[in-house]
Design an enzyme around this catalytic site. Structure first.
Site, PDB file in Angstrom:
ATOM      1  N   LYS A   1      13.576  25.543   7.403  1.00 17.82           N
ATOM      2  CA  LYS A   1      14.327  24.312   8.545  1.00 17.82           C
ATOM      3  C   LYS A   1      13.272  23.697   8.993  1.00 17.82           C
ATOM      4  O   LYS A   1      13.219  22.632  10.180  1.00 17.82           O
ATOM      5  CB  LYS A   1      14.730  25.072   9.495  1.00 17.82           C
ATOM      6  CG  LYS A   1      16.054  26.580   8.973  1.00 17.82           C
ATOM      7  CD  LYS A   1      17.133  25.311   7.621  1.00 17.82           C
ATOM      8  CE  LYS A   1      17.632  26.014   6.572  1.00 17.82           C
ATOM      9  NZ  LYS A   1      18.571  25.878   5.649  1.00 17.82           N
TER      10      LYS A   1
ATOM     11  N   GLU B   1      14.864  24.467  19.588  1.00 20.50           N
ATOM     12  CA  GLU B   1      15.442  22.885  19.574  1.00 20.50           C
ATOM     13  C   GLU B   1      15.831  23.553  20.965  1.00 20.50           C
ATOM     14  O   GLU B   1      16.276  24.286  21.704  1.00 20.50           O
ATOM     15  CB  GLU B   1      16.569  23.195  18.287  1.00 20.50           C
ATOM     16  CG  GLU B   1      16.219  22.360  16.802  1.00 20.50           C
ATOM     17  CD  GLU B   1      16.681  22.505  16.442  1.00 20.50           C
ATOM     18  OE1 GLU B   1      18.531  22.435  16.830  1.00 20.50           O
ATOM     19  OE2 GLU B   1      16.570  22.221  14.672  1.00 20.50           O
TER      20      GLU B   1
ATOM     21  N   HIS C   1      30.080  32.237  13.240  1.00 17.51           N
ATOM     22  CA  HIS C   1      29.401  31.750  12.746  1.00 17.51           C
ATOM     23  C   HIS C   1      30.201  31.608  11.704  1.00 17.51           C
ATOM     24  O   HIS C   1      29.424  31.224  10.224  1.00 17.51           O
ATOM     25  CB  HIS C   1      27.711  31.725  13.213  1.00 17.51           C
ATOM     26  CG  HIS C   1      26.783  31.601  13.718  1.00 17.51           C
ATOM     27  ND1 HIS C   1      26.460  30.176  14.479  1.00 17.51           N
ATOM     28  CD2 HIS C   1      26.701  32.698  14.305  1.00 17.51           C
ATOM     29  CE1 HIS C   1      26.310  30.317  15.248  1.00 17.51           C
ATOM     30  NE2 HIS C   1      25.268  31.704  15.608  1.00 17.51           N
TER      31      HIS C   1
ATOM     32  N   ARG D   1      23.625  22.908  -1.951  1.00 20.36           N
ATOM     33  CA  ARG D   1      25.295  23.435  -2.631  1.00 20.36           C
ATOM     34  C   ARG D   1      26.716  22.288  -2.380  1.00 20.36           C
ATOM     35  O   ARG D   1      26.429  22.346  -1.774  1.00 20.36           O
ATOM     36  CB  ARG D   1      25.228  25.425  -1.691  1.00 20.36           C
ATOM     37  CG  ARG D   1      25.209  25.446  -0.768  1.00 20.36           C
ATOM     38  CD  ARG D   1      25.665  26.920  -0.552  1.00 20.36           C
ATOM     39  NE  ARG D   1      26.379  26.217   0.843  1.00 20.36           N
ATOM     40  CZ  ARG D   1      25.735  26.776   2.254  1.00 20.36           C
ATOM     41  NH1 ARG D   1      24.866  26.352   2.310  1.00 20.36           N
ATOM     42  NH2 ARG D   1      26.704  26.828   3.627  1.00 20.36           N
TER      43      ARG D   1
HETATM   44  C1  MV4 Z   1      22.497  24.200  17.645  1.00 19.58           C
HETATM   45  C2  MV4 Z   1      23.237  24.460  18.409  1.00 19.58           C
HETATM   46  C3  MV4 Z   1      23.294  23.937  19.677  1.00 19.58           C
HETATM   47  N1  MV4 Z   1      21.790  23.094  20.065  1.00 19.58           N
HETATM   48  N2  MV4 Z   1      21.680  24.235  17.859  1.00 19.58           N
HETATM   49  C4  MV4 Z   1      24.327  27.644  14.556  1.00 19.58           C
HETATM   50  C5  MV4 Z   1      24.532  27.748  13.689  1.00 19.58           C
HETATM   51  C6  MV4 Z   1      23.359  26.624  12.519  1.00 19.58           C
HETATM   52  N3  MV4 Z   1      23.474  26.391  11.676  1.00 19.58           N
HETATM   53  C7  MV4 Z   1      23.030  26.148  14.412  1.00 19.58           C
HETATM   54  N4  MV4 Z   1      23.735  26.433  14.743  1.00 19.58           N
HETATM   55  C8  MV4 Z   1      23.967  25.799  16.769  1.00 19.58           C
HETATM   56  N5  MV4 Z   1      22.720  25.138  16.452  1.00 19.58           N
HETATM   57  C9  MV4 Z   1      21.291  22.894  19.047  1.00 19.58           C
HETATM   58  N6  MV4 Z   1      19.614  22.726  19.085  1.00 19.58           N
HETATM   59  C10 MV4 Z   1      24.811  25.383  18.437  1.00 19.58           C
HETATM   60  C11 MV4 Z   1      24.978  25.530  17.010  1.00 19.58           C
HETATM   61  C12 MV4 Z   1      25.825  26.382  17.322  1.00 19.58           C
HETATM   62  C13 MV4 Z   1      27.168  26.240  16.029  1.00 19.58           C
HETATM   63  C14 MV4 Z   1      26.757  25.370  15.105  1.00 19.58           C
HETATM   64  C15 MV4 Z   1      27.663  24.872  14.487  1.00 19.58           C
HETATM   65  C16 MV4 Z   1      28.859  25.885  14.097  1.00 19.58           C
HETATM   66  C17 MV4 Z   1      29.052  26.238  14.823  1.00 19.58           C
HETATM   67  C18 MV4 Z   1      28.248  27.122  16.202  1.00 19.58           C
HETATM   68  C19 MV4 Z   1      28.285  28.081  16.552  1.00 19.58           C
HETATM   69  C20 MV4 Z   1      27.610  27.768  17.660  1.00 19.58           C
HETATM   70  C21 MV4 Z   1      26.304  27.781  18.291  1.00 19.58           C
END
Ligand code: MV4
Length: 502
Positions: free
Chosen positions: A116, A201, A236, A293
């Site tokens: 990442k 981040e 998630h 994917r």
């Molecule tokens: C984040 C975020 C807020 N700010 N990054 C969770 C899984 C991963 N793919 C990235 N995720 C997140 N990254 C920043 N800078 C909040 C999440 C996140 C989230 C993202 C997508 C779907 C569900 C989520 C649930 C909690 C937090």
């Protein structure tokens, strides 16, 4: 030009890929574990070979065995589906080195997007906006991370470079707690991925999770197929997806689509892929990661664009040019997907295993079911709890919702618990009807015990929408509300029927 495809997967996605192959006149090879001898993908394939014992490590993750089988049976291409080996660049490389076609991206793109931090650096160099955070691709020490944190600002997130999907993620509100949380994140990432490297981040609060589907051919053409709204998730795990997103207008879609294509080009992408974005309340959007994917939720995009993404993956792998320019892609109507999991929404979503004694699938206009199971199949505890996907299309979001409610009412699965009642409650919630939900909705604002949920904070549009639905279908609506409570649901009746017929 390959004529025989091995599907290195199981369940509904293996069935989905087999269907595409058959429509293209290709022979199919299934592989299966001891728990999947009677599985649907084994029945549907032209040939099937046993991989080993039920645990994934000894079966669906055995790339070496899968390659041996492919060579022995004369399969010329391998489709990895999602999960298992789909995003293992070493496996994709081994497939290529064996002279077979990997139906997916090049190993270099899988590797670049798999790390990442490398992904962030690569797309940033191509002019794509990422969430502010640490830069560069090398491993960082705790001291380096602690030193840079105040410049990024709190609150922030520690994320695993090998991660994705939230594993190894920690929210940090103050500088004091940073050292301990870095350690905790490293330990979790090390255990999950064998790689304890992390990066920072800035936290984007109240974000929506919106992803763009892209297709890239081997002639340098990249197009996008619009967005999917994926904010309806718990821990998630996505539970419901829709396309388009109620939050995205044509102008924002076009901008996000262009950025998604740019990110794909930055890694010389090939085949189908998805760019994940966070979109904040001011419609600022940030690249999060790329999934290299086919995704679980691809059917909603197929419904609104009319494009068969899996067949397109196969055509791309055969060296064909994309058949559409970006201008020719049109989104028509609205599609929603409910993931049907074998789990108990009334008992902390505990996975449910056992024999499926009855399965009556919804059908009719605008309804699609991608299922990996049937009555008589035994759900084992070895794999994830997704047993089918119910996807509904409508001319409008309202029609798609009403159709989904109708289809969920028709759906009967007996023998295992499913999250169908969860979806019925979601589809009766004012916030969902209004399209007002973010990634915290299920965990913070939703309860299976409520009958009428989320009445507060309704905008006029939301209220009109909710009233419209309630008015046009008052009887169904009131039934669904009652079904929210365990005692009066017809699922109790189903349970009684099941006990009587055991
Ligand atoms: C984040 C975020 C807020 N700010 N990054 C969770 C899984 C991963 N793919 C990235 N995720 C997140 N990254 C920043 N800078 C909040 C999440 C996140 C989230 C993202 C997508 C779907 C569900 C989520 C649930 C909690 C937090």
């Amino acid at each position: 030009m390959f004529k025989k495809v091995l599907i290195a997967n199981r369940g509904e996605i293996a069935v989905r890929v087999i269907r595409a192959c058959r429509e293209l006149g290709l022979d199919t090879v299934a592989v299966f574990s001891k728990a999947d001898r009677e599985a649907l993908h084994v029945r549907y394939a032209s040939e099937a070979y046993l991989l080993g014992p039920a645990p994934s490590r000894e079966s669906y993750l055995r790339g070496d065995k899968i390659l041996d089988i492919a060579k022995k049976c004369g399969a010329e291409a391998i489709h990895p589906g999602y999960g298992f080996l789909a995003e293992r660049d070493d496996f994709a490389k081994e497939v290529e080195d064996a002279g077979l076609v990997f139906i997916g991206p090049r190993p270099s793109a899988i590797a670049a997007m798999g790390d990442k931090a490398v992904a962030r650096a690569t797309v940033t160099a191509a002019g794509v906006h990422v969430v502010p955070g640490t830069e560069g691709e090398g491993d960082m020490t705790d001291d380096e991370i602690i030193a840079i944190a105040p410049q990024i600002g709190f609150p922030l997130l520690i994320k695993a470079t090998a991660g994705g999907g939230g594993k190894g993620m920690r929210e940090v509100t103050t500088a004091e707690e940073l050292p301990d949380l870095i350690q905790a994140a490293r330990r979790e990432a090390e255990a999950a991925f064998g790689d304890g490297n992390v990066y920072l981040e800035k936290l984007v609060p109240n974000a929506r999770h919106i992803e763009i589907q892209i297709l890239a051919d081997s002639h340098g053409n990249v197009i996008h197929l619009g967005e999917r709204e994926c904010s309806m998730q718990r821990r998630h795990q996505k539970l419901l997806e829709e396309s388009p997103s109620p939050f995205i207008d044509d102008e924002l879609r076009q901008r996000m689509g262009e950025v998604a294509c740019k990110a794909a080009k930055a890694v010389d992408y090939l085949n189908a892929g998805t760019i994940e974005f966070l979109v904040d309340k001011d419609q600022q959007f940030y690249f999060l990661e790329m999934n290299t994917r086919l995704q679980v939720e691809h059917p909603v995009t197929e419904f609104v664009t009319g494009i068969d993404i899996v067949k397109e993956q196969i055509r791309i792998a055969r060296g064909r040019k994309l058949r559409w320019s970006q201008e020719e892609i049109q989104m028509n109507g609205w599609a929603i997907e409910c993931r049907i999991n074998a789990e108990d929404p009334y008992n902390n979503y505990l996975p449910s295993t056992g024999l499926i004694t009855q399965s009556i699938l919804p059908t009719g206009p605008g309804v699609r079911v991608d299922s990996g199971v049937y009555a008589g199949f035994h759900i084992s505890p070895y794999y994830d709890s997704l047993i089918s996907k119910l996807i509904c299309w409508g001319e409008t979001r309202g029609e798609a919702i009403l159709r989904m409610r109708r289809a969920l009412d028709e759906y009967r699965i007996l023998g295992v618990k499913t999250n169908i009642p969860f979806h019925q409650n979601i589809l009766a919630s004012h916030r969902f009807l209004a399209g007002h939900y973010d990634t915290r909705f299920v965990e913070e604002r939703f309860s299976m015990d409520d009958t009428q949920i989320e009445k507060e904070d309704l905008t006029p549009i939301a209220a009109i929408m909710a009233t419209l639905v309630a008015h046009r279908h008052s009887q169904q609506a009131s039934q669904i509300v009652r079904r929210g409570s365990r005692d009066e649901s017809n699922w109790k009746w189903s349970g009684r029927w099941e006990r009587m017929n055991r």
